[in-house]
Design a protein around this motif. Structure first.
Motif, PDB file in Angstrom:
ATOM      1  N   UNK A 240      -0.333 -11.232  -2.095  1.00 56.15           N
ATOM      2  CA  UNK A 240      -0.478  -9.772  -2.218  1.00 56.15           C
ATOM      3  C   UNK A 240      -0.473  -9.315  -3.670  1.00 56.15           C
ATOM      4  N   UNK A 241       0.058 -10.126  -4.563  1.00 55.58           N
ATOM      5  CA  UNK A 241       0.108  -9.743  -5.972  1.00 55.58           C
ATOM      6  C   UNK A 241      -1.220  -9.948  -6.687  1.00 55.58           C
ATOM      7  N   UNK A 242      -2.161 -10.661  -6.091  1.00 56.21           N
ATOM      8  CA  UNK A 242      -3.404 -10.990  -6.789  1.00 56.21           C
ATOM      9  C   UNK A 242      -4.176  -9.745  -7.214  1.00 56.21           C
ATOM     10  N   UNK A 243      -4.307  -8.802  -6.300  1.00 57.41           N
ATOM     11  CA  UNK A 243      -5.108  -7.611  -6.582  1.00 57.41           C
ATOM     12  C   UNK A 243      -4.266  -6.351  -6.729  1.00 57.41           C
ATOM     13  N   UNK A 244      -2.956  -6.478  -6.648  1.00 58.63           N
ATOM     14  CA  UNK A 244      -2.085  -5.307  -6.717  1.00 58.63           C
ATOM     15  C   UNK A 244      -1.684  -5.002  -8.162  1.00 58.63           C
ATOM     16  N   UNK A 245      -1.523  -3.718  -8.441  1.00 57.34           N
ATOM     17  CA  UNK A 245      -1.044  -3.287  -9.755  1.00 57.34           C
ATOM     18  C   UNK A 245       0.471  -3.082  -9.775  1.00 57.34           C
TER      19      UNK A 245
ATOM     20  N   UNK B 153       1.547 -14.654 -12.897  1.00 59.92           N
ATOM     21  CA  UNK B 153       0.454 -15.204 -12.106  1.00 59.92           C
ATOM     22  C   UNK B 153      -0.533 -15.791 -13.103  1.00 59.92           C
ATOM     23  N   UNK B 154      -0.840 -17.083 -12.958  1.00 56.81           N
ATOM     24  CA  UNK B 154      -1.687 -17.766 -13.931  1.00 56.81           C
ATOM     25  C   UNK B 154      -2.855 -18.432 -13.218  1.00 56.81           C
ATOM     26  N   UNK B 155      -4.051 -18.120 -13.669  1.00 52.01           N
ATOM     27  CA  UNK B 155      -5.246 -18.796 -13.195  1.00 52.01           C
ATOM     28  C   UNK B 155      -5.617 -19.854 -14.231  1.00 52.01           C
ATOM     29  N   UNK B 156      -5.456 -21.116 -13.844  1.00 48.86           N
ATOM     30  CA  UNK B 156      -5.657 -22.207 -14.797  1.00 48.86           C
ATOM     31  C   UNK B 156      -7.132 -22.578 -14.922  1.00 48.86           C
TER      32      UNK B 156
ATOM     33  N   UNK C  98       0.836  -1.210   0.000  1.00 50.67           N
ATOM     34  CA  UNK C  98       0.000   0.000   0.000  1.00 50.67           C
ATOM     35  C   UNK C  98       0.870   1.260   0.000  1.00 50.67           C
ATOM     36  N   UNK C  99       1.988   1.224   0.694  1.00 45.91           N
ATOM     37  CA  UNK C  99       2.864   2.395   0.767  1.00 45.91           C
ATOM     38  C   UNK C  99       3.425   2.736  -0.619  1.00 45.91           C
ATOM     39  N   UNK C 100       3.744   1.716  -1.390  1.00 56.02           N
ATOM     40  CA  UNK C 100       4.271   1.945  -2.740  1.00 56.02           C
ATOM     41  C   UNK C 100       3.148   2.309  -3.698  1.00 56.02           C
ATOM     42  N   UNK C 101       2.015   1.634  -3.593  1.00 50.69           N
ATOM     43  CA  UNK C 101       0.876   1.918  -4.470  1.00 50.69           C
ATOM     44  C   UNK C 101       0.413   3.363  -4.331  1.00 50.69           C
ATOM     45  N   UNK C 102       0.471   3.900  -3.128  1.00 46.64           N
ATOM     46  CA  UNK C 102       0.019   5.268  -2.879  1.00 46.64           C
ATOM     47  C   UNK C 102       1.041   6.313  -3.333  1.00 46.64           C
ATOM     48  N   UNK C 103       2.246   5.880  -3.626  1.00 45.64           N
ATOM     49  CA  UNK C 103       3.290   6.819  -4.003  1.00 45.64           C
ATOM     50  C   UNK C 103       4.062   7.381  -2.821  1.00 45.64           C
ATOM     51  N   UNK C 104       3.727   6.940  -1.601  1.00 46.60           N
ATOM     52  CA  UNK C 104       4.437   7.423  -0.416  1.00 46.60           C
ATOM     53  C   UNK C 104       5.859   6.881  -0.356  1.00 46.60           C
TER      54      UNK C 104
END
Length: 372
Positions: A163-168, A293-296, A135-141
């Motif tokens: 944590x990578x599932x929903x992170x950009x 990340x692969x969803x089979x 979250x700290x990186x996603x927010x740019x902080x």
């Protein structure tokens, strides 16, 4: 006339004078490099403005590889690269100091990994949990984050993968740290009086055989981090209680503890791999790794079909991890690492093949293979 009479006497004063002269040259060249770094910052700001990117992972990896390739000794390749790593860190700080979030508190192996990868001229930002780093990186902080992903003894860190599932965020780099655990006590504590040993649950597991042999009667207490264990041991020592901690050198120095036994890990090759996460893609460096990340699809032979894509293109897959999908009962998500950049022709062919066979294929990032 013999050769010995032609030799200049290598007395200690002469050698010291020579070292002083070399030091002066090195210092001048480092400052010249720093001035070039400042000019680079000026050019980037003039050309890109507020969107200027100062840290280039692929560029730094290329520089460090060249340092190691041209090194002639007697300093080893890694030692020479570490020296240049800090020079580059100091010069980059002149352009723009970076704030690096990591799994804290201070004194953890994750902080050690952050310093190894970025050098010491950064602003450290310890976070209480892995998702807080994201979250700290996603927010740019924070400019980048550092999180553990796997240990050679205890395996994968599931929280990081999940944590990578929903992170950009993108994976921008990796760093490996040899993990050396020490049994630490406060200076005023006698080691033979120790009745409790604090550490993170993974560290206790990595030292299990040693503890069984030498400290079978001490109670082992798992805490949130090795740094927290060191803090508790230091606090207990002030109160006169005989408590020990298992932690690393950074925590030992931070909390003023002494090592009564060093390198107590059961496996001498105990290593943890850490990932660098950021908000941008990284161009190819010439020696890269890609994570997916692969969803089979839920069908017979699903995993075989995915793996077959790598064999067909001759691409080296280096890691495969499986996690529950949380979307359907008995569904799974696969995390795969392979050698190559996602923009390489062979890598693109593999990814396109996977996309035709899987429900979802997410490129988590392409990044330089760890140099240090």
């Amino acid at each position: 006339m013999s050769d010995s009479t032609n030799k200049v006497p290598q007395t200690l004063p002469l050698l010291r004078d020579r070292i002083d002269a070399i030091d002066s040259q090195i210092q001048s060249l480092i400052n010249e490099r720093a001035r070039c770094a400042e000019k680079v910052a000026e050019v980037k700001m003039a050309d890109q403005g507020d969107t200027a990117v100062f840290y280039r992972p692929e560029r730094e990896a290329q520089v460090l590889r060249r340092v190691m390739e041209r090194n002639e000794g007697p300093l080893g390749n890694e030692e020479m690269a570490k020296i240049f790593r800090q020079i580059m860190s100091s010069c980059l700080a002149l352009e723009k100091p970076m704030r690096i979030a990591f799994l804290g508190p201070e004194g953890t192996f994750t902080q050690q990994a952050a310093l190894k990868h970025f050098g010491k001229s950064i602003v450290s930002a310890p976070m209480a949990a892995i998702d807080e780093v994201f979250r700290e990186v996603e927010s740019g902080a924070a400019n980048y984050g550092v999180v553990p992903v796997e240990n050679s003894t205890e395996g994968v860190v599931n929280h990081t993968l999940d944590s990578f599932r929903d992170s950009k965020l993108k994976i921008c780099g990796e760093v490996e740290v040899r993990i050396h655990h020490h049994l630490l006590v406060s200076p005023n504590v006698r080691s033979e009086d120790v009745t409790h040993i604090y550490s993170h649950q993974q560290s206790l597991a990595q030292c299990r055989a040693w503890l069984d042999r030498y400290w079978p009667h001490a109670e082992r207490i798992a805490v949130s981090s090795n740094a927290e264990a060191a803090r508790l041991a230091a606090e207990a020592g002030l109160a006169g209680r005989a408590v020990a901690a298992i932690a690393g050198e950074v925590a030992s120095e931070l909390y003023g503890l002494i090592a009564v036994s060093a390198n107590i890990e059961d496996r001498p090759d105990n290593t943890t791999r850490f990932l660098i996460v950021g908000n941008q893609d990284v161009p190819a460096s010439g020696k890269d790794k890609t994570s997916l990340l692969i969803s089979a699809k839920n069908e017979p032979g699903a995993l075989y079909n995915l793996l077959e894509a790598f064999q067909r293109q001759g691409v080296d897959m280096t890691r495969l991890e499986t996690r529950p999908s949380l979307m359907s009962r008995w569904g799974y998500i696969f995390y795969i690492d392979f050698l190559g950049h996602h923009q390489d022709p062979l890598s693109r062919a593999v990814i396109e093949d996977l996309q035709s066979k899987a429900s979802e294929v997410k490129v988590l990032g392409s990044y330089p293979v760890a140099v240090l």
